[in-house]
Scaffold this motif. Sequence first.
Motif, short mmCIF file in Angstrom:
data_model
loop_
_atom_site.label_atom_id
_atom_site.label_comp_id
_atom_site.label_asym_id
_atom_site.label_seq_id
_atom_site.Cartn_x
_atom_site.Cartn_y
_atom_site.Cartn_z
N LYS A 134 0.84 -1.21 0.00
CA LYS A 134 0.00 0.00 0.00
C LYS A 134 0.87 1.25 0.00
N ASN A 135 1.91 1.25 0.83
CA ASN A 135 2.81 2.40 0.88
C ASN A 135 3.54 2.60 -0.45
N LEU A 136 3.92 1.49 -1.07
CA LEU A 136 4.58 1.58 -2.38
C LEU A 136 3.64 2.22 -3.40
N ALA A 137 2.40 1.77 -3.44
CA ALA A 137 1.44 2.32 -4.39
C ALA A 137 1.24 3.82 -4.20
N VAL A 138 1.12 4.23 -2.94
CA VAL A 138 0.86 5.64 -2.64
C VAL A 138 2.11 6.49 -2.89
N SER A 139 3.26 6.04 -2.39
CA SER A 139 4.48 6.85 -2.50
C SER A 139 4.96 6.99 -3.93
N GLN A 140 4.78 5.92 -4.74
CA GLN A 140 5.23 5.96 -6.13
C GLN A 140 4.10 6.32 -7.10
N ASN A 141 2.90 6.53 -6.56
CA ASN A 141 1.73 6.88 -7.37
C ASN A 141 1.54 5.88 -8.51
N ILE A 142 1.50 4.59 -8.14
CA ILE A 142 1.39 3.54 -9.14
C ILE A 142 0.36 2.51 -8.69
N PRO A 143 -0.60 2.18 -9.54
CA PRO A 143 -1.54 1.12 -9.17
C PRO A 143 -0.85 -0.23 -9.15
N CYS A 144 -1.22 -1.07 -8.19
CA CYS A 144 -0.63 -2.39 -8.03
C CYS A 144 -1.72 -3.45 -7.98
N PHE A 145 -1.49 -4.52 -8.71
CA PHE A 145 -2.37 -5.69 -8.65
C PHE A 145 -1.58 -6.80 -7.97
N VAL A 146 -2.08 -7.28 -6.84
CA VAL A 146 -1.32 -8.21 -6.01
C VAL A 146 -2.15 -9.45 -5.73
N SER A 147 -1.56 -10.62 -5.89
CA SER A 147 -2.28 -11.84 -5.55
C SER A 147 -1.65 -12.50 -4.33
N THR A 148 -2.49 -13.17 -3.57
CA THR A 148 -2.02 -14.01 -2.47
C THR A 148 -2.98 -15.19 -2.40
N GLN A 149 -2.69 -16.16 -1.55
CA GLN A 149 -3.54 -17.35 -1.54
C GLN A 149 -4.17 -17.60 -0.18
N ALA A 150 -5.23 -18.37 -0.21
CA ALA A 150 -5.88 -18.77 1.03
C ALA A 150 -5.00 -19.78 1.77
N LYS A 151 -5.31 -19.99 3.03
CA LYS A 151 -4.55 -20.94 3.83
C LYS A 151 -4.69 -22.35 3.26
N MET A 152 -3.71 -23.18 3.55
CA MET A 152 -3.67 -24.51 2.96
C MET A 152 -4.85 -25.39 3.39
N ASN A 153 -5.50 -25.06 4.52
CA ASN A 153 -6.62 -25.89 4.97
C ASN A 153 -7.91 -25.60 4.20
N VAL A 154 -7.87 -24.60 3.32
CA VAL A 154 -9.03 -24.32 2.47
C VAL A 154 -8.86 -25.16 1.20
N SER A 155 -9.37 -26.36 1.22
CA SER A 155 -9.04 -27.34 0.18
C SER A 155 -10.08 -27.42 -0.93
N ASP A 156 -11.31 -26.97 -0.67
CA ASP A 156 -12.36 -27.05 -1.68
C ASP A 156 -12.27 -25.81 -2.58
N LEU A 157 -11.74 -25.99 -3.79
CA LEU A 157 -11.50 -24.86 -4.67
C LEU A 157 -12.78 -24.27 -5.25
N SER A 158 -13.90 -24.95 -5.05
CA SER A 158 -15.17 -24.41 -5.55
C SER A 158 -15.86 -23.53 -4.52
N LEU A 159 -15.31 -23.45 -3.31
CA LEU A 159 -15.86 -22.57 -2.28
C LEU A 159 -15.11 -21.24 -2.30
N MET A 160 -15.86 -20.14 -2.31
CA MET A 160 -15.24 -18.82 -2.34
C MET A 160 -14.54 -18.56 -1.01
N PRO A 161 -13.23 -18.27 -1.02
CA PRO A 161 -12.54 -17.99 0.25
C PRO A 161 -13.05 -16.72 0.90
N ARG A 162 -13.06 -16.73 2.23
CA ARG A 162 -13.49 -15.57 3.00
C ARG A 162 -12.27 -14.80 3.49
N MET A 163 -12.51 -13.62 4.05
CA MET A 163 -11.42 -12.78 4.51
C MET A 163 -10.52 -13.52 5.50
#
Length: 225
Positions: A134-163
């Motif tokens: 977030k600080n990088l995006a604001v300080s450099q005035n650049i939009p960022c698209f970032v991916s991360t993954q759900a925890k490994m215990n979320v094994s059913d890929l057809s269920l939408m992960p929650r926060m």
Amino acid sequence: TSVGKSWLSAKVATVAARYGNRTLFVSPELSADATSIRLDVLMAKSEGYQLSHRALRRGDPIDEEIYSKFLQSSKARKLLISSNISDNFVSLPSIIAQVRRHKPDFLVVDGLELISSDGTAVWERMVNLFYGMKNLAVSQNIPCFVSTQAKMNVSDLSLMPRMNDVAYGAALIRSSDIAMSMSLHSDSENKHIIQFQKFRDDKAPVRFVILEWDVDSGDIKESSE
């Protein structure tokens, strides 16, 4: 894992580049060669050329004339692939250095959870990374698209992960302007569903987007559904 984050990140990067934005793609997981092949297949498809990711990855025979035409047709290439992996890891300072060096219009980071950061506890490391981006995006005035993954215990890929299925997902939500989650379509392995979890200062234009998915040909597009 295996829900398609890297392909979606690559698709976003190629769309941005095709519209003239100088785009820096960072992947702490994939090699520069593997990343380049994915981006080539996706970009070629958008420009009307047909390539096979499977053939390129395996070294199988391909139509080299088509590949050559595609490479020649890409004028000034807008896609930059980060190759700053030293000692087998990517850190936030190294990403910041690449942004300052290349001055991209758009930054895509595929796999935030794999980036090295201060903080030994998982929650502390992820908080540092979310707010660091977030600080990088604001300080450099650049939009960022970032991916991360759900925890490994979320094994059913057809269920939408929650926060709370993401390591310290509260920091992800707070630091993001737009937050999305992705799952496989329960009725088809060739469809993926994106759900908007947050849309800062506005209402999300839609709640769900269904994507039709054929990564071998580089065809990722919104479904008519």
